[in-house]
Design a protein around this motif. Structure first.
Motif, short mmCIF file in Angstrom:
data_model
loop_
_atom_site.label_atom_id
_atom_site.label_comp_id
_atom_site.label_asym_id
_atom_site.label_seq_id
_atom_site.Cartn_x
_atom_site.Cartn_y
_atom_site.Cartn_z
N ALA A 1 -1.05 -11.21 12.73
CA ALA A 1 -1.17 -9.80 13.11
C ALA A 1 -0.39 -9.50 14.38
CB ALA A 1 -2.64 -9.44 13.30
N ILE A 2 -0.19 -10.49 15.22
CA ILE A 2 0.51 -10.27 16.49
C ILE A 2 2.03 -10.32 16.32
CG2 ILE A 2 0.94 -11.44 18.71
CD1 ILE A 2 -1.48 -9.63 18.61
N ILE A 3 2.53 -11.02 15.33
CA ILE A 3 3.98 -11.21 15.19
C ILE A 3 4.75 -9.88 15.11
CG2 ILE A 3 5.76 -12.11 13.64
CD1 ILE A 3 3.94 -14.55 13.21
N PRO A 4 4.35 -8.90 14.28
CA PRO A 4 5.11 -7.64 14.25
C PRO A 4 5.08 -6.91 15.60
CG PRO A 4 3.60 -7.72 12.40
CD PRO A 4 3.30 -8.89 13.26
N LEU A 5 3.96 -7.00 16.29
CA LEU A 5 3.84 -6.35 17.60
C LEU A 5 4.74 -7.03 18.63
CD1 LEU A 5 2.20 -4.07 18.93
CD2 LEU A 5 0.54 -5.79 19.59
N ASN B 1 -2.75 -1.33 16.13
CA ASN B 1 -1.92 -2.13 15.22
C ASN B 1 -2.60 -3.42 14.85
OD1 ASN B 1 0.32 -4.47 15.11
ND2 ASN B 1 0.96 -2.64 14.01
N VAL B 2 -3.19 -4.09 15.82
CA VAL B 2 -3.88 -5.35 15.54
C VAL B 2 -5.10 -5.10 14.65
CG1 VAL B 2 -5.23 -7.20 16.61
CG2 VAL B 2 -3.03 -6.56 17.56
N PHE B 3 -5.80 -3.99 14.87
CA PHE B 3 -6.95 -3.63 14.05
C PHE B 3 -6.56 -3.51 12.58
CE2 PHE B 3 -9.53 -0.23 12.10
CZ PHE B 3 -10.80 -0.81 12.20
N PHE B 4 -5.51 -2.75 12.30
CA PHE B 4 -5.09 -2.54 10.92
C PHE B 4 -4.38 -3.75 10.34
CE2 PHE B 4 -5.19 1.94 12.51
CZ PHE B 4 -6.27 2.34 11.75
N SER B 5 -3.54 -4.40 11.12
CA SER B 5 -2.81 -5.57 10.62
C SER B 5 -3.75 -6.74 10.33
CB SER B 5 -1.75 -6.02 11.63
OG SER B 5 -0.81 -5.01 11.82
N ASN B 6 -4.71 -6.95 11.23
CA ASN B 6 -5.67 -8.03 11.03
C ASN B 6 -6.51 -7.77 9.77
OD1 ASN B 6 -6.86 -10.48 11.79
ND2 ASN B 6 -8.53 -9.43 12.83
N GLY B 7 -6.94 -6.54 9.59
CA GLY B 7 -7.68 -6.20 8.38
C GLY B 7 -6.86 -6.41 7.12
N LEU C 1 -6.78 -0.19 -1.71
CA LEU C 1 -7.22 0.32 -0.41
C LEU C 1 -6.63 -0.46 0.76
CD1 LEU C 1 -10.97 1.04 -1.17
CD2 LEU C 1 -9.20 2.72 -0.70
N ASN C 2 -6.26 -1.70 0.52
CA ASN C 2 -5.68 -2.51 1.58
C ASN C 2 -4.34 -1.96 2.03
OD1 ASN C 2 -5.73 -4.59 3.43
ND2 ASN C 2 -4.88 -6.08 2.00
N TYR C 3 -3.66 -1.24 1.16
CA TYR C 3 -2.39 -0.64 1.55
C TYR C 3 -2.57 0.51 2.55
CZ TYR C 3 -0.06 -3.58 -1.77
OH TYR C 3 0.41 -4.68 -2.43
N VAL C 4 -3.78 1.04 2.64
CA VAL C 4 -4.09 2.01 3.71
C VAL C 4 -4.00 1.30 5.05
CG1 VAL C 4 -5.89 3.51 4.65
CG2 VAL C 4 -5.51 3.43 2.18
N ASN C 5 -4.51 0.06 5.13
CA ASN C 5 -4.37 -0.73 6.34
C ASN C 5 -2.90 -0.95 6.69
OD1 ASN C 5 -7.00 -1.21 7.18
ND2 ASN C 5 -7.22 -2.99 5.84
N LEU C 6 -2.11 -1.28 5.68
CA LEU C 6 -0.68 -1.51 5.91
C LEU C 6 0.00 -0.25 6.41
CD1 LEU C 6 1.71 -3.47 5.68
CD2 LEU C 6 2.01 -2.67 3.33
N LEU C 7 -0.31 0.89 5.80
CA LEU C 7 0.30 2.15 6.22
C LEU C 7 -0.05 2.49 7.66
CD1 LEU C 7 1.81 4.80 5.55
CD2 LEU C 7 -0.42 5.72 4.87
N PHE C 8 -1.32 2.40 8.01
CA PHE C 8 -1.72 2.72 9.37
C PHE C 8 -1.23 1.67 10.37
CE2 PHE C 8 -4.55 5.68 7.29
CZ PHE C 8 -4.51 6.76 8.16
N GLY C 9 -1.09 0.43 9.93
CA GLY C 9 -0.51 -0.61 10.78
C GLY C 9 0.94 -0.31 11.12
N ILE C 10 1.70 0.14 10.13
CA ILE C 10 3.11 0.49 10.36
C ILE C 10 3.22 1.72 11.25
CG2 ILE C 10 5.20 1.35 9.20
CD1 ILE C 10 4.46 -0.51 6.84
N LEU C 11 2.36 2.71 11.02
CA LEU C 11 2.38 3.92 11.85
C LEU C 11 2.02 3.61 13.31
CD1 LEU C 11 0.78 6.57 9.47
CD2 LEU C 11 3.20 6.33 10.12
N SER C 12 1.04 2.74 13.52
CA SER C 12 0.67 2.38 14.89
C SER C 12 1.75 1.53 15.54
CB SER C 12 -0.68 1.69 14.93
OG SER C 12 -0.65 0.49 14.20
#
Length: 141
Positions: free
Chosen positions: A119-123, A84-90, A53-64
């Motif tokens: 979580a901030i680095i990709p952003l 992005n921070v919400f999903f990446s941090n999770g 389920l954590n990969y759902v966070n990754l997917l939505f983080g990449i999309l955001s």
């Protein structure tokens, strides 16, 4: 001329996460909300495997992150940066503290501090790439 709002948004959100990691109310609220979000996918996918389920966070983080890159208005940039921070941090918290290990960091704020910075680095990198790309395009005119 470089529009620095892309980098400034990431830096402000990163500063807020860093400062509030010592009293992690915001991060705890985000984690509870993220757990509710993942519960939806747990019901849909009929699985309770948090590593899956954590990969759902990754997917939505990449999309955001992609949506942040293509956003034109400042309001949408802020919205997608927060998403992005919400999903990446999770994603990072679940990797770092994990449900399989069941552990927590010794100083309570260290896990939140590390996950906030990571979580901030990709952003931040996306903002820098976007500004450099637009700077090169504007020099072509």
């Amino acid at each position: 001329m470089i529009k620095s709002e892309n980098i400034n948004i990431a830096l402000v959100i990163g500063a807020v996460l860093t400062i509030t990691s010592f009293v992690p109310v915001i991060q705890i609220i985000m984690l509870y909300a993220n757990g509710g979000f993942l519960y939806t996918f747990e019901a849909i996918l009929n699985t309770s495997d948090y590593s899956l389920l954590n990969y759902v966070n990754l997917l939505f983080g990449i999309l955001s992150l992609i949506a942040f890159y293509f956003a034109k208005k400042i309001g949408f940039k802020i919205l997608w940066a927060i998403a992005n921070v919400f999903f990446s941090n999770g994603f990072i918290i679940l990797l770092e503290m994990g449900y399989t290990k069941g552990g927590d960091t010794e100083p309570y704020f260290l896990g939140f501090l590390i996950s906030g910075i990571l979580a901030i680095i990709p952003l931040l990198v996306t903002g820098i790439i976007k500004e450099n790309t637009f700077d090169k395009i504007s020099n072509l005119d």
